[in-house]
Design a protein around this motif. Structure first.
Motif, short mmCIF file in Angstrom:
data_model
loop_
_atom_site.label_atom_id
_atom_site.label_comp_id
_atom_site.label_asym_id
_atom_site.label_seq_id
_atom_site.Cartn_x
_atom_site.Cartn_y
_atom_site.Cartn_z
N UNK A 48 0.83 -1.20 0.00
CA UNK A 48 0.00 0.00 0.00
C UNK A 48 0.87 1.25 0.00
N UNK A 49 1.75 1.37 0.98
CA UNK A 49 2.58 2.56 1.09
C UNK A 49 3.79 2.26 1.97
N UNK A 50 4.83 3.06 1.79
CA UNK A 50 6.03 2.92 2.62
C UNK A 50 6.62 4.30 2.87
N UNK A 51 7.39 4.40 3.96
CA UNK A 51 7.99 5.67 4.34
C UNK A 51 9.38 5.41 4.90
N UNK A 52 10.31 6.28 4.58
CA UNK A 52 11.67 6.13 5.06
C UNK A 52 11.77 6.43 6.54
N UNK A 55 11.02 9.93 7.31
CA UNK A 55 9.77 10.48 6.80
C UNK A 55 9.95 11.29 5.54
N UNK A 56 11.19 11.42 5.09
CA UNK A 56 11.46 12.28 3.94
C UNK A 56 11.17 11.66 2.60
N UNK A 57 10.98 10.36 2.57
CA UNK A 57 10.70 9.67 1.32
C UNK A 57 9.51 8.74 1.50
N UNK A 58 8.60 8.79 0.55
CA UNK A 58 7.43 7.92 0.61
C UNK A 58 7.19 7.26 -0.74
N UNK A 59 6.43 6.20 -0.72
CA UNK A 59 6.09 5.48 -1.94
C UNK A 59 4.69 4.92 -1.77
N UNK A 68 -4.34 8.55 -0.30
CA UNK A 68 -3.79 8.10 0.98
C UNK A 68 -2.52 8.87 1.31
N UNK A 69 -2.22 8.92 2.60
CA UNK A 69 -0.99 9.58 3.04
C UNK A 69 -0.40 8.78 4.20
N UNK A 70 0.85 8.40 4.02
CA UNK A 70 1.56 7.70 5.09
C UNK A 70 2.43 8.71 5.82
N UNK A 71 2.49 8.59 7.13
CA UNK A 71 3.31 9.49 7.93
C UNK A 71 3.77 8.76 9.18
N UNK A 72 4.69 9.38 9.89
CA UNK A 72 5.21 8.74 11.10
C UNK A 72 5.57 9.79 12.13
N UNK A 80 1.29 6.08 10.70
CA UNK A 80 -0.09 6.37 10.33
C UNK A 80 -0.32 6.08 8.84
N UNK A 81 -1.58 5.81 8.54
CA UNK A 81 -2.03 5.77 7.15
C UNK A 81 -3.39 6.44 7.10
N UNK A 82 -3.44 7.61 6.49
CA UNK A 82 -4.69 8.32 6.29
C UNK A 82 -5.24 7.89 4.93
#
Length: 124
Positions: A48-52, A55-59, A68-72, A80-82
């Motif tokens: 679905x999504x990934x984050x470094x 938090x500076x890099x997402x996929x 959707x938005x992934x954050x940490x 989180x996954x919005x």
């Protein structure tokens, strides 16, 4: 080692929103790449999504990109996954996962630790 516990799943109508959370134990959360995967009934687990770690890099998977938005939060150790504009095809068990490498990857076998999952059901 890190332990992961997802929450925030539930039943939502088509077009609605949910925010999934993944609480991580351990002091090394901030060093892990983190990802969200999902598995619908009778289907393979999919990215679905990934984050470094920073938090500076997402996929994102194409199926959720733009919705959707992934954050940490590396202080509170939470991922989180919005998810917005939810569709019936988003119905699945959602898993968070941690990868000790610094590669933001879609490949599930790269991830070392997994949570138990949280069910998301989107109904019309």
């Amino acid at each position: 080692q890190v332990q992961l516990v997802e929450s925030g799943g539930g039943l939502v109508q088509t077009g609605g929103s949910l925010r999934l959370s993944c609480a991580a134990s351990g002091r090394t959360f901030s060093t892990y790449t983190m990802g969200w995967f999902r598995q619908a009934s009778g289907k393979e687990r999919e990215f679905v999504a990934a984050i470094s770690w920073s938090g500076g890099s997402t996929n994102y998977a194409d199926s959720v990109k733009g919705r959707s938005a992934i954050s940490r939060d590396n202080v509170r150790n939470i991922l989180y996954l919005q998810m917005n504009s939810l569709k019936a095809e988003d119905t699945a068990v959602y898993y968070c996962a941690a990868d000790r490498s610094h590669i933001v990857t879609e490949v599930s076998s790269n991830y070392d630790y997994w949570g138990q999952g949280t069910q998301v059901t989107v109904s019309s």
